[in-house]
Design a protein around this motif. Structure first.
Motif, short mmCIF file in Angstrom:
data_model
loop_
_atom_site.label_atom_id
_atom_site.label_comp_id
_atom_site.label_asym_id
_atom_site.label_seq_id
_atom_site.Cartn_x
_atom_site.Cartn_y
_atom_site.Cartn_z
N SER A 273 -24.89 -10.33 1.07
CA SER A 273 -24.89 -10.23 -0.17
C SER A 273 -26.54 -10.68 -0.64
O SER A 273 -27.49 -10.30 -1.19
N LEU A 274 -26.89 -12.29 -0.48
CA LEU A 274 -27.48 -12.69 -1.21
C LEU A 274 -28.99 -12.05 -0.06
O LEU A 274 -30.10 -12.69 -0.66
N CYS A 275 -28.89 -12.52 1.05
CA CYS A 275 -29.69 -11.32 2.48
C CYS A 275 -29.85 -10.78 1.35
O CYS A 275 -31.67 -10.56 1.69
N PHE A 276 -29.67 -9.38 1.48
CA PHE A 276 -30.03 -8.72 0.83
C PHE A 276 -30.83 -8.92 -0.89
O PHE A 276 -32.29 -8.05 -0.41
N MET A 277 -30.44 -9.74 -1.75
CA MET A 277 -31.28 -9.69 -2.08
C MET A 277 -32.34 -10.52 -2.07
O MET A 277 -33.13 -10.73 -2.74
N THR A 278 -32.53 -11.62 -1.47
CA THR A 278 -33.68 -12.31 -0.97
C THR A 278 -34.31 -11.85 0.20
O THR A 278 -35.35 -11.58 -0.44
N LEU A 279 -33.85 -10.83 0.53
CA LEU A 279 -34.81 -10.32 1.34
C LEU A 279 -35.27 -8.46 0.49
O LEU A 279 -37.06 -8.08 0.37
N LEU A 280 -34.86 -8.20 -0.37
CA LEU A 280 -35.26 -6.93 -1.59
C LEU A 280 -36.36 -7.67 -3.19
O LEU A 280 -37.49 -7.66 -2.94
N LEU A 281 -36.36 -8.79 -2.52
CA LEU A 281 -37.30 -9.86 -3.50
C LEU A 281 -38.27 -9.99 -3.01
O LEU A 281 -39.85 -10.04 -3.07
N VAL A 282 -38.25 -9.72 -1.47
CA VAL A 282 -39.83 -10.07 -0.39
C VAL A 282 -40.01 -9.03 -0.32
O VAL A 282 -41.17 -8.76 -0.57
N VAL A 283 -39.50 -7.47 -1.01
CA VAL A 283 -40.18 -6.56 -0.51
C VAL A 283 -40.65 -6.21 -1.55
O VAL A 283 -41.96 -5.60 -2.14
N ALA A 284 -40.46 -6.67 -2.91
CA ALA A 284 -40.79 -6.61 -4.66
C ALA A 284 -42.06 -7.01 -4.84
O ALA A 284 -43.47 -7.18 -4.81
N MET A 285 -41.78 -8.16 -4.30
CA MET A 285 -44.06 -9.84 -4.02
C MET A 285 -44.74 -8.90 -3.70
O MET A 285 -45.66 -8.74 -3.74
N ILE A 286 -44.40 -8.71 -2.27
CA ILE A 286 -45.56 -7.59 -1.43
C ILE A 286 -45.56 -6.59 -2.01
O ILE A 286 -46.39 -6.21 -2.34
N PHE A 301 -32.61 -1.62 -9.51
CA PHE A 301 -31.60 -0.36 -9.37
C PHE A 301 -30.79 -0.54 -8.12
O PHE A 301 -29.40 -0.46 -8.61
N LEU A 302 -31.30 -1.30 -7.83
CA LEU A 302 -30.63 -1.79 -6.24
C LEU A 302 -29.76 -2.64 -6.16
O LEU A 302 -28.50 -2.02 -5.60
#
Length: 350
Positions: A273-286, A301-302
């Motif tokens: 779960s933390l992996c997904f949240m971390t990668l989601l932050l990467v997508v948001a920053m980019i 919302f994801l």
């Protein structure tokens, strides 16, 4: 992004040059060894890998093989990552259950993916944030450093004043300077003592807790936000692993005293779960860096949806049970993040 593209291009050119200078050989060509026993441990070979230590039976000693190992190590080209990420994004419960049940050869382990995600997140953060080195350097001198400096200066002036009086010289100028600096020192001490009150000074007392170290960190964060943010980034990167043991007990509370699910199941769940949240932050920053702020806003919302899907798939829950536990999990996740923040603040000395 251009730097990444150039790096990929250089790697590709290096690999192509290596293949051109020394093409990959067939199994009977130069550079391909023909051992009957493992070069690593000496065990007699049966099959393509040593059954004792796992090393490949045959070693390629070519420049092309070297670049292949480089690409393999950097990009995990054997395909695990490309099988793991789609499941992590869309079927996280299935991925969690498969790994817990022992079907792991096809997937990247949760802790390896988590560490890579944390590294990638901070790398992207530093690549996309706006740097103001002069402004940061100007803010490095915190409130307490100024107080300590003034205290030293006043002590020096009092020493000079004592010497002047002993020699019969006038010390009025020194007395005025001491008074001026003492007024400044008193003002800074009042500011340090009242950090946490409202701008009008009317809000109830400063922020306090039962932990003096946390209180001190919060005061210093308010006194020098830029330096505090920099320190938080550094310590958050170092202690990111602590989110896992902080979060696991909260997940256990969703299934207290369960005989079906154990702490290991919860640890795998939390880490993926933390992996997904971390990668989601990467997508948001980019996305923010390329000007897609409107689209990035929808990413908030994801996480709840992802938690719901992961709970259903990993623990075999019905819709109502998964929704109820997802609501609790969102609350628990916020509490875990707050605990992590306070831990980092307590560990940080500004």
């Amino acid at each position: 992004m251009n730097g990444l593209g150039e790096s990929l291009a250089e790697l590709g050119q290096g690999g192509a040059a290596a293949l051109a200078a020394e093409p990959m050989q067939s199994s009977g060509g130069e550079g391909h060894t023909h051992e009957t026993s493992c070069l690593n441990c000496g065990t007699a070979l049966v099959g393509s890998h040593c059954h004792a230590c796992g090393q490949a039976a045959h070693v390629h000693r070519t420049l092309g093989a070297f670049f292949h190992d480089l690409l393999h190590g950097v990009f995990h080209f054997e395909g695990k990552v490309w099988r793991t990420l789609p499941l992590l994004a869309w079927r996280p419960g299935q991925l969690t259950r498969e790994y817990v049940d022992g079907r792991r050869a096809s997937y990247v382990s949760p802790i390896a993916l988590f560490l890579f995600g944390v590294f990638l997140m901070f790398a992207v953060f530093h690549a996309t944030e706006s740097h103001d080195e002069e402004g940061h350097a100007a803010n490095v001198q915190g409130l307490e450093q100024n107080i300590a400096r003034l205290e030293r200066e006043i002590a020096d002036l009092r020493g000079k004043q004592a010497q002047a009086r002993a020699s019969g010289r006038s010390s009025e100028a020194l007395e005025d300077e001491i008074e001026s600096r003492q007024d400044t020192l008193d003002t800074l001490r009042d500011l340090d003592a009242n950090i946490g009150k409202g701008t009008d000074g009317a809000s109830p007392g400063k922020v306090t807790s039962d932990f003096p170290q946390i209180d001190r960190a919060i005061r210093k964060f308010n006194a020098n936000p830029d330096l505090a943010t920099y320190k938080l980034q550094t310590y958050a990167y170092k202690y990111s692993w602590a989110l896992i043991p902080i979060s696991v007990p909260f997940l256990w509370l969703l299934f207290p005293f369960s005989r079906r699910f154990h702490l290991y199941d919860h640890t795998v769940f939390v880490t993926y779960s933390l992996c997904f949240m971390t990668l989601l932050l990467v997508v948001a920053m980019i996305g923010g860096a390329v000007g897609a702020g409107g689209l990035v806003g929808w990413l908030v919302f994801l996480p709840p949806i992802h938690m719901y899907r992961q709970l259903r798939g990993a623990y075999g829950l019905g819709r109502v049970s998964a929704l109820f536990r997802s609501a609790l999990l969102i609350l628990f996740a916020g509490t875990a993040l707050l605990m992590f923040f306070l831990m980092i603040m307590a560990q940080t000395s500004f």
